[in-house]
Design an enzyme around this catalytic site. Sequence first.
Site, PDB file in Angstrom:
ATOM      1  N   ASN A   7       0.867  -1.178   0.000  1.00 45.46           N
ATOM      2  CA  ASN A   7       0.000   0.000   0.000  1.00 45.46           C
ATOM      3  C   ASN A   7       0.905   1.230   0.000  1.00 45.46           C
ATOM      4  OD1 ASN A   7      -1.838   2.005   0.406  1.00 45.46           O
ATOM      5  ND2 ASN A   7      -2.758   1.130   2.255  1.00 45.46           N
ATOM      6  N   LYS A  14       3.473   0.666   2.945  1.00 44.45           N
ATOM      7  CA  LYS A  14       3.252  -0.446   3.877  1.00 44.45           C
ATOM      8  C   LYS A  14       3.360  -1.745   3.095  1.00 44.45           C
ATOM      9  CE  LYS A  14      -0.169   2.026   6.565  1.00 44.45           C
ATOM     10  NZ  LYS A  14      -1.593   2.235   6.616  1.00 44.45           N
ATOM     11  N   ARG A  88      -2.389  -1.981  -3.706  1.00 42.23           N
ATOM     12  CA  ARG A  88      -3.656  -1.279  -3.485  1.00 42.23           C
ATOM     13  C   ARG A  88      -3.676  -0.055  -4.408  1.00 42.23           C
ATOM     14  NH1 ARG A  88      -5.250   2.944   1.106  1.00 42.23           N
ATOM     15  NH2 ARG A  88      -7.469   3.039   0.647  1.00 42.23           N
ATOM     16  N   HIS A 177     -12.999   2.100   0.155  1.00 39.34           N
ATOM     17  CA  HIS A 177     -12.873   1.053   1.193  1.00 39.34           C
ATOM     18  C   HIS A 177     -13.436  -0.290   0.720  1.00 39.34           C
ATOM     19  CE1 HIS A 177     -13.153   4.521   4.348  1.00 39.34           C
ATOM     20  NE2 HIS A 177     -11.881   4.208   4.155  1.00 39.34           N
ATOM     21  N   HIS A 205     -17.374   0.722   8.191  1.00 38.14           N
ATOM     22  CA  HIS A 205     -15.908   0.884   8.261  1.00 38.14           C
ATOM     23  C   HIS A 205     -15.668   2.264   8.862  1.00 38.14           C
ATOM     24  CE1 HIS A 205     -11.690   0.475   6.628  1.00 38.14           C
ATOM     25  NE2 HIS A 205     -11.762   1.763   6.907  1.00 38.14           N
ATOM     26  N   LEU A 206     -15.349   2.293  10.165  1.00 36.52           N
ATOM     27  CA  LEU A 206     -15.289   3.571  10.867  1.00 36.52           C
ATOM     28  C   LEU A 206     -13.876   3.823  11.369  1.00 36.52           C
ATOM     29  CD1 LEU A 206     -18.598   3.021  12.891  1.00 36.52           C
ATOM     30  CD2 LEU A 206     -18.329   4.122  10.660  1.00 36.52           C
ATOM     31  N   GLY A 207     -13.100   4.490  10.558  1.00 37.56           N
ATOM     32  CA  GLY A 207     -11.756   4.895  10.969  1.00 37.56           C
ATOM     33  C   GLY A 207     -11.692   6.398  10.861  1.00 37.56           C
ATOM     34  N   GLY A 209     -10.974   7.893   8.153  1.00 42.95           N
ATOM     35  CA  GLY A 209     -11.894   7.914   6.998  1.00 42.95           C
ATOM     36  C   GLY A 209     -12.959   6.871   7.288  1.00 42.95           C
ATOM     37  N   ARG A 238     -13.127  15.094   7.772  1.00 39.85           N
ATOM     38  CA  ARG A 238     -13.975  15.375   6.598  1.00 39.85           C
ATOM     39  C   ARG A 238     -15.426  15.585   7.027  1.00 39.85           C
ATOM     40  NH1 ARG A 238     -11.947  10.148   3.821  1.00 39.85           N
ATOM     41  NH2 ARG A 238      -9.767  10.654   3.456  1.00 39.85           N
ATOM     42  N   ARG A 282     -10.206   9.262  20.523  1.00 36.41           N
ATOM     43  CA  ARG A 282      -9.727   9.117  21.900  1.00 36.41           C
ATOM     44  C   ARG A 282      -9.644  10.457  22.600  1.00 36.41           C
ATOM     45  NH1 ARG A 282      -5.198   5.192  19.670  1.00 36.41           N
ATOM     46  NH2 ARG A 282      -5.459   6.720  18.038  1.00 36.41           N
ATOM     47  N   GLY A 330     -14.471   1.474  14.813  1.00 39.17           N
ATOM     48  CA  GLY A 330     -15.390   0.335  14.833  1.00 39.17           C
ATOM     49  C   GLY A 330     -14.836  -0.827  15.645  1.00 39.17           C
ATOM     50  N   ASN A 332     -12.454  -0.480  18.094  1.00 42.21           N
ATOM     51  CA  ASN A 332     -11.973  -0.101  19.435  1.00 42.21           C
ATOM     52  C   ASN A 332     -12.981   0.614  20.319  1.00 42.21           C
ATOM     53  OD1 ASN A 332      -9.030  -0.801  19.512  1.00 42.21           O
ATOM     54  ND2 ASN A 332      -9.073   0.409  17.642  1.00 42.21           N
ATOM     55  N   GLU A 381      -7.309  -5.687   5.021  1.00 42.59           N
ATOM     56  CA  GLU A 381      -7.251  -5.375   3.595  1.00 42.59           C
ATOM     57  C   GLU A 381      -6.067  -6.074   2.929  1.00 42.59           C
ATOM     58  OE1 GLU A 381      -8.766  -0.991   3.068  1.00 42.59           O
ATOM     59  OE2 GLU A 381      -7.982  -1.262   5.084  1.00 42.59           O
TER      60      GLU A 381
HETATM   61  P1  AMP Z   1      -8.079   4.324  11.583  1.00 45.87           P
HETATM   62  O1  AMP Z   1      -8.129   5.429  10.594  1.00 45.87           O
HETATM   63  O2  AMP Z   1      -8.797   3.079  11.110  1.00 45.87           O
HETATM   64  O3  AMP Z   1      -6.706   4.039  12.107  1.00 45.87           O
HETATM   65  O4  AMP Z   1      -8.935   4.823  12.877  1.00 45.87           O
HETATM   66  C1  AMP Z   1      -8.559   5.942  13.630  1.00 45.87           C
HETATM   67  C2  AMP Z   1      -9.652   6.249  14.658  1.00 45.87           C
HETATM   68  O5  AMP Z   1      -9.819   5.132  15.544  1.00 45.87           O
HETATM   69  C3  AMP Z   1      -9.309   7.454  15.518  1.00 45.87           C
HETATM   70  O6  AMP Z   1     -10.443   8.284  15.689  1.00 45.87           O
HETATM   71  C4  AMP Z   1      -8.926   6.810  16.839  1.00 45.87           C
HETATM   72  O7  AMP Z   1      -9.193   7.649  17.939  1.00 45.87           O
HETATM   73  C5  AMP Z   1      -9.834   5.607  16.887  1.00 45.87           C
HETATM   74  N1  AMP Z   1      -9.272   4.645  17.850  1.00 45.87           N
HETATM   75  C6  AMP Z   1      -8.129   3.942  17.704  1.00 45.87           C
HETATM   76  N2  AMP Z   1      -7.873   3.232  18.854  1.00 45.87           N
HETATM   77  C7  AMP Z   1      -8.869   3.521  19.719  1.00 45.87           C
HETATM   78  C8  AMP Z   1      -9.175   3.110  21.055  1.00 45.87           C
HETATM   79  N3  AMP Z   1      -8.394   2.267  21.706  1.00 45.87           N
HETATM   80  N4  AMP Z   1     -10.301   3.609  21.634  1.00 45.87           N
HETATM   81  C9  AMP Z   1     -11.098   4.467  20.972  1.00 45.87           C
HETATM   82  N5  AMP Z   1     -10.874   4.900  19.713  1.00 45.87           N
HETATM   83  C10 AMP Z   1      -9.787   4.431  19.082  1.00 45.87           C
END
Ligand code: AMP
Length: 393
Positions: A7, A14, A88, A177, A205-207, A209, A238, A282, A330, A332, A381
Amino acid sequence: MKLMSVNAGSSSLKFKLYNMPSEEVICVGIFERIGQSIGKFEIEYDGKEIERDVEFKDHSVAVSYLLDSLIDEGIVKSLEEITGVGHRVVHGGEKFSASIKIDDKVIAAIEEVSELAPLHNPANLVGIHAFSKALPHASQVAIFDTAFHQTMSPETYIYAVPYEWYQKYGVRKYGFHGTSHKYVSLKAAELEGKNPNDINVIVCHLGNGASICAVKGGKSINTTMGLTPLAGIPMGTRSGNIDPAIIEFITTKENKSVKEVTDLLNKKSGFLGVSGISSDNRDLEDAVAKGSVRAQLAMDIQDKKIADIVASYFVYMGGCDVLAFTAGLGENSDRMRASICNRLSALGVKVDLERNNIRRKTTLISADDSNIAVYLIPTDEEIMLARDTFELV
Ligand code: AMP
């Protein structure tokens, strides 16, 4: 057979090396700050971790360094052992509805759709060129983030704007995604003991992005991101969908260009924009604990929009068997999963708070009497890249 998944970003790369078809991970690592005066190389294998600060002028230098390291560390005896590399690629436009072996024609097509993903596709291409040069014997395969969503119907992907924009410029919903949505929906079918063709899954898919996808019988029938990843639900920085007239309104009020306002929608909105504190969940959770009303509001807005989408997909799909949460938040945030499920109680979704008290582990988190099975499913992925590469090689 040893296969590498790659990626490549504008300043990062990566990688993960697999033994296929066993899917054993041989090594995993990352290059960061490529092109800067001090870059970083990290690799993990056989229980060992190596971290080095080295200057990498460009991606080709980084790839040569990686391949030398694989030999020096005895991870492979010869580079000939690596028979394929899966890359990717963020945007495949309408040209690619599946992964494909890379040749000159494919490269030209990826270049052609680069204007739809100017930050991502050129970086992905740099990775492809670097590995093609360094491993000329290996097959190179492209796996597109957009491909999985090519099954959407025109009523879903055509915007209600002048039709010529679609014909002339390809303006339509593409979605992103896709590799993650596909992996998680397949895993959900496996967990439920069903054939993917016989199950309806909504994947969140909640990151940083974030996007949601309705997967009916193994096919994506709707997703929240659009022409670009700016669309859909609010994210870390965003905005997600907004009234499009806001853009002109703010350009006038703040004497900014459309590009500047779009930049603010990409980089200063979402969690960060509403809370004024951070794009990171967090930090928002910490701020809420200290009484920040706006941090709470930022999270509530996102949770509400996600619940709105899940409810509408539930209706559109004619019911749903599994709701799955994945990616950073999603996987964590038990808070967020519970908040979304509680907002969906009218659909009979019931979360089990004890089961939900878990991180990054495939788990059924719904109560036994929930109408819809709710799962936490960590995404993967890279394994999808390796699987598609294996199939094509
Ligand atoms: P990603 O883009 O998939 O790496 O997701 C990042 C998001 O996941 C950020 O908003 C982080 O705060 C959240 N996140 C990661 N680890 C934790 C955790 N242990 N508790 C709560 N939110 C988390």
